[in-house]
Design an enzyme around this catalytic site. Structure first.
Site, PDB file in Angstrom:
ATOM      1  N   SER A 178      30.723  20.461  70.996  1.00 18.77           N
ATOM      2  CA  SER A 178      29.715  21.465  70.670  1.00 18.77           C
ATOM      3  C   SER A 178      30.258  22.883  70.563  1.00 18.77           C
ATOM      4  O   SER A 178      29.702  23.696  69.837  1.00 18.77           O
ATOM      5  CB  SER A 178      28.581  21.414  71.689  1.00 18.77           C
ATOM      6  N   HIS A 206      25.706  16.875  67.615  1.00 21.96           N
ATOM      7  CA  HIS A 206      26.050  17.738  66.476  1.00 21.96           C
ATOM      8  C   HIS A 206      26.534  16.960  65.262  1.00 21.96           C
ATOM      9  O   HIS A 206      26.895  17.561  64.251  1.00 21.96           O
ATOM     10  CB  HIS A 206      27.112  18.758  66.890  1.00 21.96           C
ATOM     11  N   LYS A 238      18.705  19.812  66.931  1.00 22.64           N
ATOM     12  CA  LYS A 238      19.768  20.382  66.109  1.00 22.64           C
ATOM     13  C   LYS A 238      19.510  20.084  64.628  1.00 22.64           C
ATOM     14  O   LYS A 238      18.613  20.671  64.067  1.00 22.64           O
ATOM     15  CB  LYS A 238      21.110  19.922  66.637  1.00 22.64           C
TER      16      LYS A 238
END
Ligand code: PLP
Length: 386
Positions: A178, A206, A238
């Site tokens: 991250s 991610h 995200k």
């Protein structure tokens, strides 16, 4: 109440350049943000595909609120499990090619819960040094022996596994790191797991939606299958642009979590409207392949420009493009200069990253235009990093 030590400790944190301040961001719309009444370009959100304020997603959220109200009213185990929750779980299982998926209220809780369900006292958990805090905290909370291996170093992991006497071994890693943007060495991790009879859990917060030819994340990127990575965690805050998280895996894995996973059981279910919104964003994430294509172009453009400026880039092909600064104060200073120039870029400092590796964490999004990236590069060219 003897809390006088707090002020002293706060002064120490400030002196180390580690003081954290929250900024009120008044509005975010696509790549634009309004900070203290000033419009700025946002280069630090995790909304990689620009779906957080997509009209379809917002409309689904409204529809969900009209149908189900705002709060879910209870845990999934009581009366909180609504039709949108159930449908979303099935759609996420389908998206990840797994038998089942289970929703969690946040990725932090998913990681705490899954690790504690799969490992406990007497077992060993192996984690990359640069894993997200929630995975590390999960390892600590589980009561298992937590072994951290050097970043992305499968050989270091191999030696730790070799000295492990425990029957239950769990390897847990970020898929995309991250704060660095690089990928875990998944093929090596999965090979080691099968050689040593360990389980492998990947948190692809991610990667999902972004990495891999169709956005199915690091597992797809490496051409691996469900058997290689039996435990997959995804977050919805995200690339999905909404909120929440899920674990996807086999029927038995999900049933076992349903029986035992405390951070899922003892908490209120996500609002059903959030599940409705996420169903809409999942459809867009799958169908609108141009968002990933555009993101790849922006990443290429940014890296080319940053290399020409001789900025200290990390080896990342993902939308996470950090610039290493080193000193805490210098990183904060750079972030403040960028804000003054109209760019929102966060300075990331220890303990989020190792000592001496403070950085600007620049993130790109399909909501950016190429001209936005060019303007950011111009601003970076004018920065003095000392
Ligand atoms: C953001 C993040 C989480 C936490 O997810 P939330 O839903 O925000 O709690 C977990 N793991 C990784 C790798 C993350 O980046």
């Amino acid at each position: 109440m003897r809390l006088d030590w707090l002020a002293e400790r706060l002064a120490e944190i400030e002196a180390l350049g580690l003081y954290r301040r929250r900024r009120v961001v008044e509005r975010i719309h696509g790549a634009q943000a309004l900070v203290e009444g000033r419009p700025v370009l946002n280069f630090c959100s995790n909304d990689y595909l620009g779906l957080a304020d997509h009209p379809d997603v917002v409309a689904a959220f409204r529809r969900g609120a009209d149908m189900y109200g705002v709060g879910s009213g209870a845990s999934h185990w009581v009366t909180g499990h609504s039709p949108p929750h159930h449908a979303l779980e099935e759609e996420l299982a389908d998206f990840t090619g797994r038998e089942r998926a289970l929703l969690f209220s946040t990725g932090y809780m998913a990681n705490l819960g899954v690790i504690a369900a799969l490992a406990g006292r007497g077992d060993w958990v192996f984690e990359d040094r640069l894993n997200h805090a929630s995975l590390l905290d999960g390892g600590l909370l589980s009561g298992a022996r937590l072994k951290r291996y050097a970043h992305a170093d499968a050989e270091a992991l191999r030696s730790l596994l070799a000295e492990c006497p425990a029957a239950v071994k769990l390897i847990a890693s970020d898929g995309v790191f991250s704060m660095d943007g690089d990928l875990a060495p998944l093929p090596e991790l999965s090979k080691l797991a099968s050689q040593t009879n360990a389980s492998l859990m990947i948190d692809d917060a991610h990667g999902l939606g972004v990495v891999g030819p169709t956005g199915r994340g690091v597992v797809e990127h490496f051409g691996l299958g469900v058997a290689d990575v039996p435990v997959l965690v995804g977050t919805l805050g995200k690339a999905f642009g909404t909120f929440g998280a899920f674990v996807a895996g086999s029927e038995d894995l999900i049933e076992y979590l349903i029986q035992t996973c405390r951070p899922a059981i003892y908490t209120t279910a996500l609002p059903p409207a959030v599940a409705e919104a996420t169903r809409a964003s999942l459809r867009l994430l799958i169908a609108e392949t141009w968002r990933r294509d555009k993101l790849r172009l922006l990443i290429k453009r940014f890296r080319l420009g940053a290399a020409q400026l001789r900025l200290n880039l990390l080896a990342s092909d993902t939308p996470i493009q950090p610039i290493l600064v080193g000193d805490n104060h210098a990183a904060v200073q750079a972030s403040q200069s960028l804000l003054a120039a109209g760019f929102l870029v966060s300075a990331i400092r220890p303990p989020t990253v190792p000592e001496g590796t403070a950085r600007l964490r620049i993130t790109l999004s399909a909501a950016h235009q190429e001209s936005d990236v060019e303007r950011l590069l111009e601003a970076l060219a004018g920065l003095n990093f000392d």
